[in-house]
Enzyme design. Structure first.
Site, PDB file in Angstrom:
ATOM      1  N   ASP A  63      44.902  35.432  36.301  1.00  0.00           N
ATOM      2  CA  ASP A  63      44.724  35.546  35.260  1.00  0.00           C
ATOM      3  C   ASP A  63      45.880  35.862  33.807  1.00  0.00           C
ATOM      4  O   ASP A  63      46.332  36.614  32.493  1.00  0.00           O
ATOM      5  CB  ASP A  63      43.616  37.504  35.358  1.00  0.00           C
ATOM      6  CG  ASP A  63      42.234  36.757  36.096  1.00  0.00           C
ATOM      7  OD1 ASP A  63      42.511  35.602  35.686  1.00  0.00           O
ATOM      8  OD2 ASP A  63      42.122  38.266  35.990  1.00  0.00           O
ATOM      9  N   MET A  95      37.262  31.811  33.975  1.00  0.00           N
ATOM     10  CA  MET A  95      37.519  33.301  34.479  1.00  0.00           C
ATOM     11  C   MET A  95      38.345  33.840  33.753  1.00  0.00           C
ATOM     12  O   MET A  95      39.664  33.272  32.741  1.00  0.00           O
ATOM     13  CB  MET A  95      38.263  33.421  36.303  1.00  0.00           C
ATOM     14  CG  MET A  95      37.342  32.807  37.093  1.00  0.00           C
ATOM     15  SD  MET A  95      38.115  32.904  38.796  1.00  0.00           S
ATOM     16  CE  MET A  95      36.492  32.771  39.485  1.00  0.00           C
ATOM     17  N   GLY A  96      38.465  35.733  34.153  1.00  0.00           N
ATOM     18  CA  GLY A  96      39.503  35.893  33.351  1.00  0.00           C
ATOM     19  C   GLY A  96      38.837  37.542  32.923  1.00  0.00           C
ATOM     20  O   GLY A  96      38.185  37.477  32.001  1.00  0.00           O
ATOM     21  N   GLY A 131      36.826  47.127  49.315  1.00  0.00           N
ATOM     22  CA  GLY A 131      37.329  48.210  49.923  1.00  0.00           C
ATOM     23  C   GLY A 131      38.422  48.384  49.681  1.00  0.00           C
ATOM     24  O   GLY A 131      39.646  48.583  50.071  1.00  0.00           O
ATOM     25  N   ARG A 142      26.695  16.657  22.238  1.00  0.00           N
ATOM     26  CA  ARG A 142      26.391  18.573  22.307  1.00  0.00           C
ATOM     27  C   ARG A 142      27.407  19.588  22.630  1.00  0.00           C
ATOM     28  O   ARG A 142      28.639  19.103  22.506  1.00  0.00           O
ATOM     29  CB  ARG A 142      25.804  18.277  24.072  1.00  0.00           C
ATOM     30  CG  ARG A 142      25.058  18.181  24.796  1.00  0.00           C
ATOM     31  CD  ARG A 142      24.783  17.521  26.492  1.00  0.00           C
ATOM     32  NE  ARG A 142      23.347  17.053  26.523  1.00  0.00           N
ATOM     33  CZ  ARG A 142      23.143  16.193  27.164  1.00  0.00           C
ATOM     34  NH1 ARG A 142      24.322  16.494  27.976  1.00  0.00           N
ATOM     35  NH2 ARG A 142      21.665  15.796  28.243  1.00  0.00           N
ATOM     36  N   ASP A 189      47.721  42.888  38.887  1.00  0.00           N
ATOM     37  CA  ASP A 189      48.437  44.396  38.981  1.00  0.00           C
ATOM     38  C   ASP A 189      47.802  45.104  39.616  1.00  0.00           C
ATOM     39  O   ASP A 189      48.203  45.746  39.670  1.00  0.00           O
ATOM     40  CB  ASP A 189      47.951  44.759  37.277  1.00  0.00           C
ATOM     41  CG  ASP A 189      47.394  44.338  36.612  1.00  0.00           C
ATOM     42  OD1 ASP A 189      46.092  43.702  37.482  1.00  0.00           O
ATOM     43  OD2 ASP A 189      46.148  45.549  36.419  1.00  0.00           O
ATOM     44  N   GLU A 197      35.267  34.807  31.330  1.00  0.00           N
ATOM     45  CA  GLU A 197      33.817  35.582  31.694  1.00  0.00           C
ATOM     46  C   GLU A 197      33.917  36.969  31.677  1.00  0.00           C
ATOM     47  O   GLU A 197      32.970  37.400  31.240  1.00  0.00           O
ATOM     48  CB  GLU A 197      34.433  35.064  33.186  1.00  0.00           C
ATOM     49  CG  GLU A 197      35.680  36.287  33.919  1.00  0.00           C
ATOM     50  CD  GLU A 197      35.950  36.361  35.364  1.00  0.00           C
ATOM     51  OE1 GLU A 197      34.851  35.483  35.888  1.00  0.00           O
ATOM     52  OE2 GLU A 197      36.739  36.428  35.316  1.00  0.00           O
ATOM     53  N   THR A 248      48.066  36.014  39.917  1.00  0.00           N
ATOM     54  CA  THR A 248      46.910  35.899  39.408  1.00  0.00           C
ATOM     55  C   THR A 248      46.877  34.333  38.397  1.00  0.00           C
ATOM     56  O   THR A 248      47.634  34.233  37.629  1.00  0.00           O
ATOM     57  CB  THR A 248      46.609  37.120  38.939  1.00  0.00           C
ATOM     58  OG1 THR A 248      44.906  37.115  37.950  1.00  0.00           O
ATOM     59  CG2 THR A 248      47.627  37.235  38.102  1.00  0.00           C
ATOM     60  N   ARG A 282      25.401  22.391  26.862  1.00  0.00           N
ATOM     61  CA  ARG A 282      25.244  22.893  28.681  1.00  0.00           C
ATOM     62  C   ARG A 282      26.166  24.155  28.678  1.00  0.00           C
ATOM     63  O   ARG A 282      27.560  23.972  28.123  1.00  0.00           O
ATOM     64  CB  ARG A 282      26.026  21.612  28.753  1.00  0.00           C
ATOM     65  CG  ARG A 282      24.791  20.531  28.637  1.00  0.00           C
ATOM     66  CD  ARG A 282      23.112  20.400  29.789  1.00  0.00           C
ATOM     67  NE  ARG A 282      21.630  19.523  29.464  1.00  0.00           N
ATOM     68  CZ  ARG A 282      20.947  19.478  28.395  1.00  0.00           C
ATOM     69  NH1 ARG A 282      21.100  19.996  27.870  1.00  0.00           N
ATOM     70  NH2 ARG A 282      20.797  18.769  28.045  1.00  0.00           N
TER      71      ARG A 282
HETATM   72  O1  F6P Z   1      41.619  38.027  39.409  1.00  0.00           O
HETATM   73  C1  F6P Z   1      41.491  36.806  39.415  1.00  0.00           C
HETATM   74  C2  F6P Z   1      40.236  36.428  39.365  1.00  0.00           C
HETATM   75  O2  F6P Z   1      39.883  35.193  39.528  1.00  0.00           O
HETATM   76  C3  F6P Z   1      39.300  36.765  38.440  1.00  0.00           C
HETATM   77  O3  F6P Z   1      39.616  35.954  37.677  1.00  0.00           O
HETATM   78  C4  F6P Z   1      38.008  37.085  38.761  1.00  0.00           C
HETATM   79  O4  F6P Z   1      36.943  37.505  38.161  1.00  0.00           O
HETATM   80  C5  F6P Z   1      37.980  36.991  40.080  1.00  0.00           C
HETATM   81  O5  F6P Z   1      39.062  37.331  39.992  1.00  0.00           O
HETATM   82  C6  F6P Z   1      37.082  36.491  40.842  1.00  0.00           C
HETATM   83  O6  F6P Z   1      36.737  37.860  41.847  1.00  0.00           O
HETATM   84  P1  F6P Z   1      36.209  37.318  43.570  1.00  0.00           P
HETATM   85  O7  F6P Z   1      36.717  36.263  44.009  1.00  0.00           O
HETATM   86  O8  F6P Z   1      36.183  38.333  43.909  1.00  0.00           O
HETATM   87  O9  F6P Z   1      34.808  36.665  42.872  1.00  0.00           O
END
Ligand code: F6P
Length: 361
Positions: free
Chosen positions: A143, A185-186, A81, A178, A118, A238, A141, A279
């Protein structure tokens, strides 16, 4: 010293562990050292945008050790938003900057301490400039891609969580021979995947900053087998693209776009090339929640104290940052230039490659 009476603090963007520790440190310093009032703004800028204004006066309630230990943000946060183009229930959009600025002035705030990544720093800085509001930034963050700071609040906890996941995946990978793929995330930056992959003993780490080939991935898995190990671990950020540079995303009901699918893509590609089971574990928001690691609590506390000290010195439009074992402050103008990617020539990638981890060509 400037005559400050009341300051505001808010969290913005995706949550992470350690946000409450920052709010606690800000409150402790402002109330105990300077005798100011602290207003916690609820749900990021929404608390200033909505009427009645949504905030809480922070005092002893925000200074307890329980707050220090708690994950998430007790103020709430938002990462969708855009207030410059805010979506309304009827489908129309409106610029809501004036409402936010009016809310800030109505509360009599002398400054807004913004705990955000940022993107949030850049967005709220623009709001502050247009609304004649003062701002200090605190980087957070998972990230870890905020410029000019070695650490952002939340990163260490997220890395620890991803490493723990690898520690759990390794034995089951070995039991079943396996390939285990961990999707971390990232978005645009692979700091989390890279650090977790090294610490968690990954054989392959794929990050958005470095191009890879499926052939390279498959060859590495073959080499691991030739070395006498019948299982392997892959960590992929990701935000990694496919081999052809395609970005894999999903669109949420509100139109927000999020990354997802790279783990499944790799799994399918490996299955096609090798007769080996794969997996996938998508770690997701597990990395964002949880009890903050000690390092995050220390950094969060140091950031909160320094942020309030900057206010006391009337130094605004700056962000606190971790540098060379201590806290410094840098101009927000340089921070908001964009995120800080992994340096493909940097020491951490060098370490990964030195360990024989495949990271792309
Ligand atoms: O920027 C931080 C983060 O956790 C990213 O690693 C991820 O892509 C995003 O936020 C996920 O956001 P949401 O909580 O909206 O799914």
């Amino acid at each position: 010293m400037a005559k400050i009476k009341r300051i505001g603090v808010l969290t913005s963007g995706g949550d992470c562990a350690g946000l409450n520790a920052v709010i606690r440190a800000v409150t402790c310093r402002a109330v105990r050292t300077y005798g100011w009032e602290v207003y916690g703004i609820k749900d990021g800028t929404a608390g200033l945008m909505n009427r009645p204004l949504e905030y809480m006066k922070l005092g002893l309630n925000a200074m307890s050790g329980d707050i220090l230990r708690a994950g998430g943000t007790f103020l709430g946060t938002v990462n969708k938003g855009d207030p410059f183009n805010f979506p309304l229930p009827d489908g129309s959009r409106r610029n809501r900057i004036k409402e936010i600025a009016d809310g800030y002035h109505e509360l009599g705030l002398a400054v807004l301490i913004v705990i955000g990544g940022d993107g949030s720093q850049a967005l709220i800085r623009r709001i502050c400039q247009q609304g004649n509001m003062k701002m200090i930034g605190v980087p957070k963050t998972i990230d870890n891609d905020v410029r000019y700071t070695e650490y952002a609040v939340g990163f260490t906890t997220a890395v620890n969580t991803a490493v723990e996941a690898l520690d759990r995946l390794a034995p089951t990978a070995a039991s079943h021979h396996r390939v285990m793929i961990l999707e971390a995330m990232g978005r645009g930056a692979g700091h989390l995947a890279l650090n977790a992959g090294i610490a968690g003993g990954a054989d392959i780490i794929l990050i958005p900053e470095i191009r890879y080939t499926i052939d390279g991935v498959v060859t590495k898995i073959r080499h691991v087998h030739e070395e006498g190990r019948n299982h392997s671990l892959i960590v992929v950020a990701e935000g990694c693209h496919t081999e052809n540079g395609e970005t894999l995303t999903t669109t949420q009901s509100g139109g927000e776009v999020r990354f997802g699918g790279i783990g499944a893509y790799l799994s399918a590609a490996i299955n096609k090339a090798l007769n080996i089971e794969t997996r996938i574990t998508v770690l997701g928001h597990v990395q964002r929640g949880g009890i903050p690691a000690a390092r995050d609590r220390v950094i969060a506390s140091a950031f909160g104290i320094h942020a309030v000290d900057l206010v006391a010195q009337s130094k605004f439009d700056r962000m606190v940052a971790w540098h060379d074992r201590g806290v410094i402050d840098v101009p927000l103008a340089s921070v908001v230039e964009g995120p800080r990617p992994v340096d493909p020539q940097g020491p951490i990638v060098h370490t990964a490659r030195g360990l024989g981890i495949y990271m792309g060509e």
